[in-house]
Motif scaffolding. Structure first.
Motif, mmCIF file in Angstrom:
data_model
loop_
_atom_site.group_PDB
_atom_site.id
_atom_site.type_symbol
_atom_site.label_atom_id
_atom_site.label_comp_id
_atom_site.label_asym_id
_atom_site.label_seq_id
_atom_site.Cartn_x
_atom_site.Cartn_y
_atom_site.Cartn_z
ATOM 1 N N VAL A 138 68.047 -18.251 -44.632
ATOM 2 C CA VAL A 138 67.654 -18.038 -43.239
ATOM 3 C C VAL A 138 66.186 -17.653 -43.216
ATOM 4 O O VAL A 138 65.741 -16.817 -44.016
ATOM 5 N N HIS A 139 65.422 -18.265 -42.302
ATOM 6 C CA HIS A 139 64.043 -17.812 -42.187
ATOM 7 C C HIS A 139 63.528 -18.007 -40.768
ATOM 8 O O HIS A 139 64.008 -18.863 -40.015
ATOM 9 N N GLY A 140 62.556 -17.175 -40.434
ATOM 10 C CA GLY A 140 61.841 -17.305 -39.177
ATOM 11 C C GLY A 140 60.405 -16.869 -39.368
ATOM 12 O O GLY A 140 60.150 -15.823 -39.977
ATOM 13 N N THR A 141 59.488 -17.670 -38.880
ATOM 14 C CA THR A 141 58.066 -17.338 -38.956
ATOM 15 C C THR A 141 57.417 -17.675 -37.623
ATOM 16 O O THR A 141 57.422 -18.840 -37.203
ATOM 17 N N VAL A 142 56.899 -16.658 -36.961
ATOM 18 C CA VAL A 142 56.178 -16.827 -35.708
ATOM 19 C C VAL A 142 54.972 -15.893 -35.737
ATOM 20 O O VAL A 142 55.129 -14.675 -35.882
ATOM 21 N N GLY A 143 53.784 -16.458 -35.626
ATOM 22 C CA GLY A 143 52.588 -15.638 -35.673
ATOM 23 C C GLY A 143 52.472 -14.911 -36.994
ATOM 24 O O GLY A 143 52.614 -15.507 -38.061
ATOM 25 N N ASP A 144 52.258 -13.587 -36.927
ATOM 26 C CA ASP A 144 52.093 -12.804 -38.150
ATOM 27 C C ASP A 144 53.376 -12.099 -38.565
ATOM 28 O O ASP A 144 53.342 -11.124 -39.318
ATOM 29 N N THR A 145 54.499 -12.593 -38.091
ATOM 30 C CA THR A 145 55.801 -12.034 -38.474
ATOM 31 C C THR A 145 56.618 -13.079 -39.223
ATOM 32 O O THR A 145 56.780 -14.207 -38.752
ATOM 33 N N SER A 146 57.116 -12.700 -40.380
ATOM 34 C CA SER A 146 57.955 -13.585 -41.181
ATOM 35 C C SER A 146 59.164 -12.794 -41.673
ATOM 36 O O SER A 146 59.003 -11.694 -42.216
ATOM 37 N N ILE A 147 60.356 -13.336 -41.468
ATOM 38 C CA ILE A 147 61.592 -12.715 -41.931
ATOM 39 C C ILE A 147 62.409 -13.781 -42.650
ATOM 40 O O ILE A 147 62.662 -14.846 -42.104
ATOM 41 N N ARG A 148 62.832 -13.458 -43.888
ATOM 42 C CA ARG A 148 63.602 -14.394 -44.691
ATOM 43 C C ARG A 148 64.810 -13.673 -45.286
ATOM 44 O O ARG A 148 64.682 -12.564 -45.798
ATOM 45 N N PHE A 149 65.965 -14.339 -45.239
ATOM 46 C CA PHE A 149 67.167 -13.874 -45.917
ATOM 47 C C PHE A 149 67.582 -14.984 -46.874
ATOM 48 O O PHE A 149 68.143 -16.004 -46.456
ATOM 49 N N ASP A 150 67.300 -14.818 -48.147
ATOM 50 C CA ASP A 150 67.483 -15.888 -49.126
ATOM 51 C C ASP A 150 68.599 -15.557 -50.098
ATOM 52 O O ASP A 150 68.597 -14.488 -50.733
ATOM 53 N N ALA A 151 69.555 -16.463 -50.239
ATOM 54 C CA ALA A 151 70.619 -16.301 -51.224
ATOM 55 C C ALA A 151 70.014 -16.323 -52.624
ATOM 56 O O ALA A 151 69.132 -17.127 -52.927
ATOM 57 N N ILE B 281 59.151 2.295 -35.668
ATOM 58 C CA ILE B 281 58.304 1.112 -35.540
ATOM 59 C C ILE B 281 59.163 -0.052 -35.070
ATOM 60 O O ILE B 281 60.220 -0.317 -35.647
ATOM 61 N N VAL B 282 58.730 -0.729 -34.032
ATOM 62 C CA VAL B 282 59.399 -1.927 -33.547
ATOM 63 C C VAL B 282 58.407 -3.080 -33.612
ATOM 64 O O VAL B 282 57.349 -3.029 -32.977
ATOM 65 N N GLU B 283 58.718 -4.090 -34.384
ATOM 66 C CA GLU B 283 57.898 -5.299 -34.469
ATOM 67 C C GLU B 283 58.763 -6.450 -33.943
ATOM 68 O O GLU B 283 59.727 -6.858 -34.587
ATOM 69 N N GLU B 284 58.441 -6.953 -32.757
ATOM 70 C CA GLU B 284 59.253 -8.007 -32.157
ATOM 71 C C GLU B 284 58.363 -9.142 -31.674
ATOM 72 O O GLU B 284 57.342 -8.912 -31.011
ATOM 73 N N VAL C 55 60.529 -9.428 -45.672
ATOM 74 C CA VAL C 55 59.932 -9.275 -44.345
ATOM 75 C C VAL C 55 58.444 -9.027 -44.493
ATOM 76 O O VAL C 55 58.003 -8.268 -45.364
ATOM 77 N N GLU C 56 57.672 -9.666 -43.616
ATOM 78 C CA GLU C 56 56.240 -9.380 -43.507
ATOM 79 C C GLU C 56 55.896 -9.255 -42.030
ATOM 80 O O GLU C 56 56.029 -10.227 -41.275
ATOM 81 N N THR C 57 55.484 -8.069 -41.601
ATOM 82 C CA THR C 57 54.979 -7.841 -40.251
ATOM 83 C C THR C 57 53.661 -7.083 -40.382
ATOM 84 O O THR C 57 53.288 -6.657 -41.482
ATOM 85 N N PRO C 58 52.929 -6.902 -39.292
ATOM 86 C CA PRO C 58 51.654 -6.191 -39.419
ATOM 87 C C PRO C 58 51.756 -4.803 -40.046
ATOM 88 O O PRO C 58 50.815 -4.346 -40.698
ATOM 89 N N ARG C 59 52.880 -4.110 -39.891
ATOM 90 C CA ARG C 59 52.973 -2.732 -40.389
ATOM 91 C C ARG C 59 54.042 -2.537 -41.463
ATOM 92 O O ARG C 59 53.981 -1.558 -42.212
#
Length: 333
Positions: free
Chosen positions: A111-124, A86-89, A134-138
Motif C-alpha cells: 500500500v502506498h500514497g504520495t501527495v506533495g511532501d507526504t509519503s506513507i507506505r505499508f509494504d509486506a 502532531i497532525v499531518e494531513e 512514513v515521511e512527512t515534514p515533521r
C-alpha cells in the motif's frame, strides 16, 4: 455468521455484492477488484488501510484512503512524554492518478500514497511482516509489524449495492523508530499495532463506534480486542472479537456502549453478555471536517483498558492493562 475458508470475490461485475461473500474469515480471503468508481457510480466506493500504534511513548495513527472523489493521507502522532500532538494531513481532489495504491487482491499487500511532501507506505516483508514507512515534514517512521496469527475479516451487507468488507487485526507486536522533528523515539517494548482495512460501497451518511485494545494481560496472554457498533446494526454481521495468543475468538455478539461526548475524558464502558470492559482515557482526540463533498466529526480516546471477557468456550479472560482506543465517528462522504 458463515465462516469463509477459501478465496472469495466480494463484488460481481457491475458492482453488486455477491451474496456468497457475506460472512467472516480468520485471515483476509476476499478479493475486491470489481469495485466500481467514479461519478457514474456516485462516488460511493471507499478504500483504506489504517494502522494504529500504541506504546508507552506515543499514540500513532497512519492512514492511506481513497474516497473515490479524492484521497486522504494522514498521520496522527501524540507524544505521551511531552504531551505534544502532531497532525499531518494531505487531501487531494480528485485522486491523483498513480499516486495512491490500495490493492484489491489477496495479501501480501503493498500500500502506498504520495501527495506533495507526504509519503506513507505499508509494504509486506515476506508472509508475516509489514514495514510501515512514513515521511512527512515533521515525522518519519520505519516500523516493523509482526503480523503472524489470525484476524477478523467480515462483510457487512447493508444491501446489494451498499456494503463493506473490513479486516480488523489487533495485538500485533511492532518495533522500530519514529523520528519527530529530528528526535528519535524507539519502540522496542510493549508496542502494539492494529490494522483496519476497508473496501466497500458506502452510504452517504454513516455513524459508527469502534474500539481496539492490545497487550499482555496479567495471565501472560497476548490479547487483542475489536468492538464496533451502530454501522453494522440490522445486518447480522459484527466486527466484535477477541484475538488471544494469535487465535481468533469471534465474531461475538453486540455490546452496549456507555460514554458521554460532552465529557469524553471520562471512562467509556462497553458491556454485553460476554464482555464488561472500560477504557480510561489518557488522551482525547477531536477531529472535524466541513467541506462541500465531505463532512464529519470524530471523538477518539486513547488509554488503558480494564475488565474481563468470556471466551466462546466459557473461559474468562482478563483485559486489564491493554492499551488502545475507542471512538465515535459521524461522516457524510
Amino acid at each position: 455468521m458463515r465462516e469463509i475458508t477459501s478465496p472469495t470475490a466480494l463484488v460481481a461485475r457491475g458492482g453488486n455484492l455477491i451474496p456468497e461473500a457475506v460472512g467472516f474469515s480468520r485471515r483476509p480471503l476476499h478479493t475486491t477488484d470489481q469495485l466500481p468508481s467514479g461519478a457514474l457510480h456516485g462516488y460511493r466506493t471507499k478504500r483504506w488501510d489504517y494502522w494504529g500504534i500504541t506504546s508507552p511513548e506515543l499514540f500513532l495513527g497512519l492512514t492511506v484512503a481513497d474516497l473515490d472523489f479524492g484521497c486522504v493521507l494522514q498521520l496522527y502522532c501524540h507524544d505521551r512524554t511531552t504531551g505534544e500532538t502532531i497532525v499531518e494531513e494531505t487531501t487531494k481532489i480528485p485522486t491523483p492518478r498513480g499516486r495512491i495504491e490500495l490493492p484489491t487482491g489477496l495479501p501480501p499487500f503493498f500500500v502506498h500514497g504520495t501527495v506533495g511532501d507526504t509519503s506513507i507506505r505499508f509494504d509486506a516483508a515476506g508472509e508475516n511482516h509489514t514495514i510501515l514507512r512514513v515521511e512527512t515534514p515533521r515525522v518519519s517512521t520505519v516500523l516493523e509489524v509482526d503480523a503472524r496469527g489470525e484476524s477478523l475479516s467480515v462483510v457487512v451487507p447493508w444491501s446489494r449495492t451498499r456494503f463493506q468488507y473490513t479486516v480488523k487485526g489487533p495485538a500485533l507486536p511492532v518495533s522500530g523508530i519514529v523520528m519527530v522533528d529530528g528526535r528519535e523515539i524507539r519502540l522496542d517494548h510493549d508496542a502494539w499495532a492494529t490494522l483496519d482495512r476497508g473496501r466497500g460501497r458506502w452510504r452517504y451518511s454513516t455513524e459508527w463506534n469502534w474500539a481496539a485494545g492490545s497487550g499482555i494481560n496479567p495471565a501472560g496472554q497476548r490479547v487483542g480486542l475489536t468492538l464496533g457498533a451502530k454501522w453494522t446494526d440490522g445486518t447480522g454481521s459484527t466486527e466484535n472479537a477477541l484475538v488471544v495468543d494469535g487465535v481468533l475468538d469471534g465474531p461475538r455478539p453486540d455490546a452496549m456502549w456507555e460514554y458521554s461526548l460532552a465529557s469524553p475524558e471520562k471512562p467509556w464502558r462497553l458491556r454485553g453478555s460476554w464482555i464488561d470492559a472500560t477504557i480510561t482515557p489518557a488522551h482525547v482526540r477531536t477531529a472535524s471536517t466541513q467541506a462541500v463533498v465531505a463532512a464529519g466529526t470524530t471523538v477518539q480516546v486513547f488509554g488503558t483498558w480494564s475488565g474481563s471477557a468470556t471466551l466462546s468456550d466459557g473461559r474468562s479472560i482478563s483485559l486489564d492493562g491493554m492499551t488502545g482506543w475507542a471512538e465515535d465517528a459521524r461522516n457524510r462522504w
